[in-house]
Design a protein around this motif. Structure first.
Motif, PDB file in Angstrom:
ATOM      1  N   ALA A 101       0.857  -1.188   0.000  1.00 45.09           N
ATOM      2  CA  ALA A 101       0.000   0.000   0.000  1.00 45.09           C
ATOM      3  C   ALA A 101       0.887   1.228   0.000  1.00 45.09           C
ATOM      4  O   ALA A 101       1.670   1.441   0.908  1.00 45.09           O
ATOM      5  N   ARG A 102       0.796   2.019  -1.051  1.00 41.60           N
ATOM      6  CA  ARG A 102       1.576   3.252  -1.100  1.00 41.60           C
ATOM      7  C   ARG A 102       0.634   4.426  -0.894  1.00 41.60           C
ATOM      8  O   ARG A 102      -0.468   4.448  -1.432  1.00 41.60           O
ATOM      9  N   ARG A 103       1.105   5.385  -0.147  1.00 39.43           N
ATOM     10  CA  ARG A 103       0.264   6.534   0.178  1.00 39.43           C
ATOM     11  C   ARG A 103      -0.295   7.169  -1.086  1.00 39.43           C
ATOM     12  O   ARG A 103      -1.476   7.474  -1.188  1.00 39.43           O
ATOM     13  N   SER A 104       0.581   7.302  -2.084  1.00 42.43           N
ATOM     14  CA  SER A 104       0.168   8.019  -3.290  1.00 42.43           C
ATOM     15  C   SER A 104      -0.973   7.325  -4.012  1.00 42.43           C
ATOM     16  O   SER A 104      -1.765   7.962  -4.690  1.00 42.43           O
ATOM     17  N   GLN A 105      -1.063   6.015  -3.862  1.00 38.29           N
ATOM     18  CA  GLN A 105      -2.088   5.273  -4.576  1.00 38.29           C
ATOM     19  C   GLN A 105      -3.338   5.096  -3.730  1.00 38.29           C
ATOM     20  O   GLN A 105      -4.356   4.605  -4.198  1.00 38.29           O
ATOM     21  N   THR A 106      -3.231   5.428  -2.444  1.00 37.31           N
ATOM     22  CA  THR A 106      -4.308   5.123  -1.526  1.00 37.31           C
ATOM     23  C   THR A 106      -5.180   6.321  -1.225  1.00 37.31           C
ATOM     24  O   THR A 106      -6.399   6.254  -1.256  1.00 37.31           O
ATOM     25  N   TYR A 107      -4.521   7.444  -0.939  1.00 37.94           N
ATOM     26  CA  TYR A 107      -5.295   8.619  -0.555  1.00 37.94           C
ATOM     27  C   TYR A 107      -5.229   9.633  -1.675  1.00 37.94           C
ATOM     28  O   TYR A 107      -4.194   9.882  -2.248  1.00 37.94           O
ATOM     29  N   ASN A 108      -6.364  10.216  -1.981  1.00 36.91           N
ATOM     30  CA  ASN A 108      -6.351  11.172  -3.075  1.00 36.91           C
ATOM     31  C   ASN A 108      -7.408  12.246  -2.861  1.00 36.91           C
ATOM     32  O   ASN A 108      -8.069  12.671  -3.785  1.00 36.91           O
ATOM     33  N   LYS A 109      -7.567  12.674  -1.601  1.00 38.84           N
ATOM     34  CA  LYS A 109      -8.648  13.606  -1.330  1.00 38.84           C
ATOM     35  C   LYS A 109      -8.129  15.020  -1.169  1.00 38.84           C
ATOM     36  O   LYS A 109      -8.447  15.911  -1.935  1.00 38.84           O
ATOM     37  N   SER A 110      -7.288  15.210  -0.152  1.00 32.75           N
ATOM     38  CA  SER A 110      -6.874  16.571   0.154  1.00 32.75           C
ATOM     39  C   SER A 110      -5.859  17.044  -0.864  1.00 32.75           C
ATOM     40  O   SER A 110      -5.327  16.277  -1.665  1.00 32.75           O
ATOM     41  N   ILE A 111      -5.592  18.340  -0.794  1.00 33.84           N
ATOM     42  CA  ILE A 111      -4.635  18.929  -1.729  1.00 33.84           C
ATOM     43  C   ILE A 111      -3.250  18.338  -1.499  1.00 33.84           C
ATOM     44  O   ILE A 111      -2.487  18.101  -2.427  1.00 33.84           O
ATOM     45  N   ILE A 112      -2.955  18.061  -0.219  1.00 30.58           N
ATOM     46  CA  ILE A 112      -1.651  17.457   0.087  1.00 30.58           C
ATOM     47  C   ILE A 112      -1.535  16.084  -0.552  1.00 30.58           C
ATOM     48  O   ILE A 112      -0.525  15.731  -1.139  1.00 30.58           O
ATOM     49  N   LYS A 120      -2.916  15.183  -3.184  1.00 28.79           N
ATOM     50  CA  LYS A 120      -2.762  15.342  -4.631  1.00 28.79           C
ATOM     51  C   LYS A 120      -1.324  15.702  -4.989  1.00 28.79           C
ATOM     52  O   LYS A 120      -0.756  15.162  -5.930  1.00 28.79           O
ATOM     53  N   ILE A 121      -0.764  16.627  -4.193  1.00 24.49           N
ATOM     54  CA  ILE A 121       0.638  17.002  -4.455  1.00 24.49           C
ATOM     55  C   ILE A 121       1.538  15.801  -4.266  1.00 24.49           C
ATOM     56  O   ILE A 121       2.418  15.518  -5.075  1.00 24.49           O
ATOM     57  N   TRP A 122       1.267  15.077  -3.202  1.00 22.78           N
ATOM     58  CA  TRP A 122       2.082  13.892  -2.905  1.00 22.78           C
ATOM     59  C   TRP A 122       2.003  12.899  -4.069  1.00 22.78           C
ATOM     60  O   TRP A 122       3.027  12.402  -4.550  1.00 22.78           O
ATOM     61  N   SER A 123       0.790  12.646  -4.528  1.00 19.94           N
ATOM     62  CA  SER A 123       0.633  11.690  -5.622  1.00 19.94           C
ATOM     63  C   SER A 123       1.343  12.172  -6.874  1.00 19.94           C
ATOM     64  O   SER A 123       1.966  11.404  -7.590  1.00 19.94           O
ATOM     65  N   PHE A 124       1.230  13.491  -7.104  1.00 18.31           N
ATOM     66  CA  PHE A 124       1.851  14.047  -8.301  1.00 18.31           C
ATOM     67  C   PHE A 124       3.352  13.791  -8.296  1.00 18.31           C
ATOM     68  O   PHE A 124       3.912  13.236  -9.234  1.00 18.31           O
ATOM     69  N   PHE A 125       3.991  14.185  -7.186  1.00 19.19           N
ATOM     70  CA  PHE A 125       5.444  14.084  -7.161  1.00 19.19           C
ATOM     71  C   PHE A 125       5.945  12.657  -7.015  1.00 19.19           C
ATOM     72  O   PHE A 125       7.096  12.373  -7.293  1.00 19.19           O
ATOM     73  N   SER A 126       5.090  11.762  -6.540  1.00 15.14           N
ATOM     74  CA  SER A 126       5.609  10.411  -6.357  1.00 15.14           C
ATOM     75  C   SER A 126       5.433   9.570  -7.613  1.00 15.14           C
ATOM     76  O   SER A 126       5.847   8.432  -7.649  1.00 15.14           O
TER      77      SER A 126
END
Ligand code: HEM
Lengths: 396, 545
Positions: free
Chosen positions: B49-60, B62-68
């Protein structure tokens, strides 16, 4: 000087041996499955001859080193020759791991083209300018060449993959680009053929022209199609230039280099045309059946592994050792000199390659194109940047 | 949090794709790693389970997913690559050649490269590598690298720690290397285990379920090398601060002693001699090359003495200088003292130290001297009184004379080609005669001068250009580079290989996974199942043929 004669004889010997070895590797391709033993034997002979050739080239290196008093990696001829040698070394190492004879059939000829290409540049021993008088020069240059040699194997495997896999039934994006790559190799061969021909005839044409405010002369070894900018022909009884090199072409001796490029295109194109006339197919299509017994998976693996092995070596030599040397010589480890920037570009490129391999869909053909692209960048750095965008590292 | 419990009993964090313990695909999460519809499981991060693939709600999130995203990372690298290439099309500002019409970039680029050069200059590409956007690009790569590493490292580390030898069958038969064998005796399995141990596999046996693993540490390679890169980036940022890095360029004449700039008056330098040597053209090794290319220098060297000011604490006192270092600086051989490094960086040979002139009558064929005077070219006086009563006034001094569009000016401030406009006052006279004099030039402005000034003698000296540098960031760069190298080698020259043996009644399932070098793991398996009835694992990769 005797030692120097021995040295060049040894280089010549190595070249011939590589050629013979290629023939033996070639012999492994035709026979069908039932003749496996014969095939294996042919491969063994091929690699043995390759190793003998490599040893001969090593002797060339050592004798030239003794004769000149410094490691022979300091001008275009020496560096390119050394690069050819590291390519052969990389091939030998990977051969013993993967036992793939066909690789020799492609890697050796390309290494030979590089060595022959190198020999077209002045082979005189040049004295070292102060900035080059450092052990770090040798360490840096040899490591870079080794890294590039290993990365070259990924190019060879990539080309083989493409020849094997690209759809040749029609002219499409893949087969067209592959054909362009083939054509570029013909241009190199064209350069070698035409330079050698006129060298044998001992052709000279001397020009006088102004470069950077100084009146200099340059000696063309090929008939001048493009003369130097505002140059005057001094030699009598030779061809007058058809036109002048435009002013915006900068750098030392731009006219002569531009003229060589024109000749390479003419000769390469004629050679390519002749070959096409004879085989009546795209070169890629003609080669395709040769590789039908090679597993594409294995080629893909070799291509990727040689990047994986070559990348750290290249990083060490091309960036880290380079920086150490620059720090000692100029007091700045990084100076955004074109040569340095292109080493960085190469590094970025292979880093991107490795990251793309992490995702699905980038294996196989796409990777193979990347391997070709990476090698194109390396060659660009060696040839165009050295000869045209000359900076501190200019070999002129 | 919505933990996911697997049928094997293990509780997985939300977003897990493959159970950390037994590897069974967790329903509803297969889209994350793109496993749907594929025979093979995506094993890149072991289905963690990677954070970037799991959570996608808050702006943080989204930024996290983008950069990862590796895709974003690759794009950043490619953009940096293209930008770097662009910077080599024309020379950067610092590499504008010395022979250029003008070293002013506003003139140079257009003059030499025409309209393209002008555009290049106007876009700021002549200073591309220090432009704000290039720095931002590099910084974005740095951010991406950190986030993406964190995103993957932590879960991967946990998953590999929690993995069990006993794996679910679906996990095994969806591996790339897989086979089923029947009629396998416990003895056969023992043989395999022995063979694997010989190849330095670590064996875990869980009720006959076997996991053979080696090279797990190589999985950390990318994270180690990314740390190295981060250290290098931090070092680069530090280097922009004067606290960590300063650089001064000084010109010192032979025989001159000056204070070293940037040392707060603590150190002085004396240039005893500048030496330039060239390769011997009679050296038969190099004769041909020298004949072709002209003289080749072999050595640039400055013999220096460094003095330390020991009396600095007393304000206003005469400096008391104590020699602390006497050395010959050459290229590739800088001098070091205190925290400074001094490099041989440039030179100027044959500058004029002084010139001696004499005054004589214009129409005297013997040119017998009516008195002479010496001008110190680094510090000319404005008036020279001669013993014979002549007075010479220096009206204009051009240290490095050129004619620029018909107007006399000085190209540099260095006395390389000195020229003067002199007013000569004969004894007891207030009306001067104007002369222009320089090397090979002696012009009488009116053509009616009674007296003429001629060069009698001159002295020359060389000048050394030296770079004085303080750089505390070097150790960081070295550390970063070393860590980077360790990381890449760790990740590239070793591979993480795992082989599973799953007993079934009367037979076994064999599966294997490696993160790279499939050829190598196949050889390992072949070697370990030699002389057993176990079927060699088949490569199930769907080839994109
Ligand atoms: C120029 C900068 C970079 C260099 C030189 C670099 C280098 C590397 C290398 C050598 C590997 C190992 C690849 C392999 O094992 O095949 C790697 C892996 C990786 N890199 Fe980078 N990297 C860079 C930037 C980035 C960036 C910006 C990202 C962010 C998206 C990133 C994400 C990753 C990931 C996710 C892996 C795989 C980790 C794993 O396999 O567990 N890298 N990197």
């Amino acid at each position: 000087m005797d030692l120097l004669n021995l040295s060049s004889t040894m280089l010549y010997t190595a070249f011939i041996l590589y050629l013979v070895a290629t023939l033996f590797f070639g012999a492994t391709i035709r026979q069908d499955k039932s003749e496996r033993r014969k095939k294996r034997k042919s491969g063994t002979i091929g690699i043995t001859i390759t190793i003998i050739g490599f040893t001969a080239q090593l002797v060339y290196l050592i004798t030239r080193w003794i004769a000149s008093g410094h490691a022979p990696v300091s001008n275009m001829f020496e560096f390119m020759t050394f690069l050819g040698m590291s390519m052969v070394l990389a091939f030998i190492i990977l051969y013993f791991y993967y036992k793939l004879s066909f690789l020799g059939l492609f890697a050796l000829p390309i290494a030979m083209i590089i060595i022959a290409y190198a020999s077209m540049f002045p082979t005189d021993i040049s004295p070292l300018v102060p900035s080059l008088q450092s052990h770090w020069l040798y360490i840096h240059v040899t490591t870079v060449a080794l890294g590039q040699g290993i990365l070259f194997i990924s190019f060879a495997a990539g080309i083989m993959y493409l020849i094997r896999q690209v759809d040749q039934s029609s002219l499409n994006k893949g087969s067209l680009w592959l054909e362009i790559v083939m054509y570029v190799m013909f241009l190199f061969i064209g350069f070698i053929v035409i330079t050698t021909s006129f060298n044998i005839m001992d052709y000279h044409a001397e020009f006088e022209y102004t470069e950077a405010g100084n009146v200099t002369t340059t000696d063309y070894h090929l008939p001048a199609i493009a003369g130097p900018n505002e140059g005057a022909l001094l030699t009598e009884g030779v061809m007058e230039p058809w036109f002048e090199t435009p002013t915006w072409m900068q750098g030392a001796d731009a006219g002569r280099k531009f003229n060589s490029v024109i000749w390479s295109f003419i000769t390469g194109t004629i050679l390519y045309g002749l070959v096409r006339l004879i085989i009546r197919k795209r070169v890629g299509a003609k080669l395709q059946p040769l590789l039908k017994n090679v597993k594409p998976d294995l080629l893909d693996e070799i291509m990727y592994r040689s990047v994986a092995i070559g990348f750290p070596v290249f990083t060490l030599g091309g960036l880290i050792f380079a920086a150490i040397w620059a720090q000692i010589a100029w007091g700045r480890f990084w100076g955004w000199d074109p040569k340095e920037v292109w080493a960085l570009v190469t590094w970025f490129f292979y880093a991107a390659f490795l990251h793309l391999r992490l995702s699905r869909g980038w294996h196989g053909e796409k990777s193979a194109w990347l391997a070709v692209g990476g090698f194109a960048i390396i060659m660009f750095n060696l040839i165009v940047v050295n000869l045209v965008l000359a900076g501190l590292h200019s070999y002129a | 949090m919505n933990k996911v419990k697997c049928e094997c009993g293990h509780v997985n964090p939300e977003g897990t794709v493959l159970c950390e313990a037994c590897g069974k695909p967790i329903e509803g999460n297969q889209h994350i790693d793109g496993n749907e519809g594929n025979k093979l499981l995506n094993m890149r991060y072991d289905g963690t389970a990677r954070r970037s693939q799991t959570y996608n709600k808050s702006i943080i999130d989204k930024i996290w997913s983008f950069f990862s995203s590796v895709k974003v990372g690759v794009w950043l690298i490619v953009i940096a690559l293209v930008a770097s290439m662009v910077g080599t099309i024309f020379p950067q500002e610092i590499y504008i050649p010395a022979d250029a019409v003008s070293r002013d970039p506003a003139i140079f680029y257009e003059d030499r490269y025409g309209i393209l050069g002008l555009i290049y200059y106007q876009l700021g590409f002549h200073n591309l590598y220090s432009s704000w956007w290039y720095m931002v690009l590099i910084a974005l790569i740095g951010i991406s690298l950190v986030i993406c590493s964190l995103d993957r490292f932590v879960p991967l580390y946990k998953a590999l720690k929690r993995q069990k030898a006993k794996r679910h069958e679906t996990f095994l038969n969806r591996q790339r290397l897989y086979s089923e064998s029947e009629q396998v005796t416990p003895d056969d399995i023992e043989t395999v285990k022995e063979n694997l141990k010989k190849q330095r596999y670590k064996i875990t046996d869980e009720n006959g379920h076997i996991l053979a693993e080696k090279g797990r540490f190589s999985r950390w390679g990318p994270y180690v090398n990314h740390i190295g890169l981060i250290i290098i980036l931090i070092a680069a940022i530090l280097r922009t601060t004067p606290l960590m890095h300063t650089e001064e360029y000084v010109w010192v004449r032979e025989g001159q002693q000056i204070v070293l700039p940037g040392t707060n008056g603590e150190y002085y330098i004396e240039n005893k001699e500048f030496i330039m040597e060239v390769h011997d053209e009679n050296d038969e090794r190099f004769a041909q090359a020298i004949q072709q290319e002209g003289v080749v220098p072999s050595n640039f060297q400055t013999d220096i003495v460094i003095y330390q000011e020991t009396n600095a604490s007393v304000p206003g006192a005469e400096p008391e200088l104590e020699p602390i270092l006497e050395e010959s600086i050459q290229m590739n051989k800088p001098a070091k003292f205190d925290r400074y490094t001094l490099y041989q960086s440039g030179y100027q040979v044959n500058e004029f130290t002084n010139m001696t002139f004499k005054v004589h009558e214009t129409d005297d064929p013997e040119e017998s001297s009516l008195g002479s005077f010496t001008i110190d070219l680094t510090n000319p006086d404005s008036i020279y009184e001669l013993d014979s009563g002549f007075r010479v006034q220096v009206d204009q001094y051009y240290p490095d004379y050129i004619l620029d569009n018909g107007i006399p000016t000085s190209e540099t401030n260095f006395p390389r080609n000195p020229a003067f406009v002199l007013s000569v006052y004969p004894p007891e006279s207030d009306t001067p005669e104007i002369s222009f004099i320089g090397i090979g030039k002696n012009i009488d402005a009116t053509g009616e001068n009674e007296y003429k000034v001629g060069i009698e003698d001159f002295e020359l000296h060389d000048v050394s250009g030296l770079t004085l540098r303080v750089d505390f960031t070097l150790p960081f760069f070295i550390l970063g580079a070393a860590i980077f190298m360790i990381g890449v080698i760790q990740g590239m020259y070793w591979q993480h290989r795992r082989i599973w043996i799953h007993p079934k009644e009367n037979g076994i399932l064999l599966a294997a996974h490696t993160n790279k070098n499939w050829f190598g793991i196949k050889k390992d398996i072949e070697k370990s199942i030699e002389n057993t009835p176990i079927t060699m694992a088949r490569d199930q990769q769907e080839l994109d043929e």
